[in-house]
Design a protein around this motif. Structure first.
Motif, PDB file in Angstrom:
ATOM      1  N   MET A   1      61.345 -13.572  79.399  1.00 48.97           N
ATOM      2  CA  MET A   1      61.667 -14.982  79.402  1.00 48.97           C
ATOM      3  C   MET A   1      60.505 -15.765  80.011  1.00 48.97           C
ATOM      4  O   MET A   1      59.905 -15.337  80.987  1.00 48.97           O
ATOM      5  N   ILE A   2      60.241 -16.899  79.424  1.00 45.77           N
ATOM      6  CA  ILE A   2      59.208 -17.787  79.931  1.00 45.77           C
ATOM      7  C   ILE A   2      59.886 -19.077  80.366  1.00 45.77           C
ATOM      8  O   ILE A   2      60.622 -19.686  79.601  1.00 45.77           O
ATOM      9  N   ASP A   3      59.682 -19.469  81.614  1.00 42.18           N
ATOM     10  CA  ASP A   3      60.228 -20.716  82.130  1.00 42.18           C
ATOM     11  C   ASP A   3      59.192 -21.818  81.958  1.00 42.18           C
ATOM     12  O   ASP A   3      58.010 -21.619  82.238  1.00 42.18           O
ATOM     13  N   SER A  19      63.999 -28.453  82.038  1.00 36.27           N
ATOM     14  CA  SER A  19      63.507 -27.078  82.124  1.00 36.27           C
ATOM     15  C   SER A  19      64.071 -26.266  80.968  1.00 36.27           C
ATOM     16  O   SER A  19      65.225 -26.457  80.573  1.00 36.27           O
ATOM     17  N   TYR A  20      63.261 -25.406  80.419  1.00 39.75           N
ATOM     18  CA  TYR A  20      63.651 -24.578  79.293  1.00 39.75           C
ATOM     19  C   TYR A  20      63.219 -23.148  79.536  1.00 39.75           C
ATOM     20  O   TYR A  20      62.325 -22.885  80.325  1.00 39.75           O
ATOM     21  N   GLN A  21      63.854 -22.229  78.807  1.00 43.99           N
ATOM     22  CA  GLN A  21      63.438 -20.836  78.821  1.00 43.99           C
ATOM     23  C   GLN A  21      63.183 -20.412  77.386  1.00 43.99           C
ATOM     24  O   GLN A  21      63.964 -20.726  76.494  1.00 43.99           O
ATOM     25  N   ALA A  23      62.690 -17.165  75.049  1.00 43.71           N
ATOM     26  CA  ALA A  23      62.858 -15.712  74.973  1.00 43.71           C
ATOM     27  C   ALA A  23      61.836 -15.173  73.969  1.00 43.71           C
ATOM     28  O   ALA A  23      61.696 -15.705  72.870  1.00 43.71           O
TER      29      ALA A  23
END
Length: 64
Positions: A1-3, A19-21, A23
C-alpha cells in the motif's frame, strides 16, 4: 500500500485535500517510488472524468 495526500484545486478556486491509499503489487520502492505511481493514476482519473462528462452531458447517458 502506498499512502499519499492529494490536493485538488478546482476552477472556482475551491481546494480539497484528502489522504488516499494505492494498492499495488509493485513493491520495489527504489524502482517504483510513490510519486511515479501516483502520476499515471491521476491521469487515468482525468480520462475517466472526461468520459463521464461526455456520456452524461453530450450523449444523454448513452454508452460510447
Amino acid at each position: 500500500m502506498i499512502d499519499a495526500t492529494i490536493t485538488v484545486t478546482c476552477a472556482d478556486s475551491t481546494v480539497f485535500t484528502s489522504s488516499y491509499q494505492l494498492a499495488t503489487t509493485l513493491t520495489d520502492v527504489g524502482r517504483y517510488p510513490a510519486a511515479v505511481l501516483a502520476g499515471p493514476y491521476h491521469q487515468r482519473w482525468e480520462h475517466e472524468s472526461a468520459y463521464y462528462a461526455l456520456r452524461h452531458t453530450i450523449m444523454n447517458g448513452r454508452a460510447l
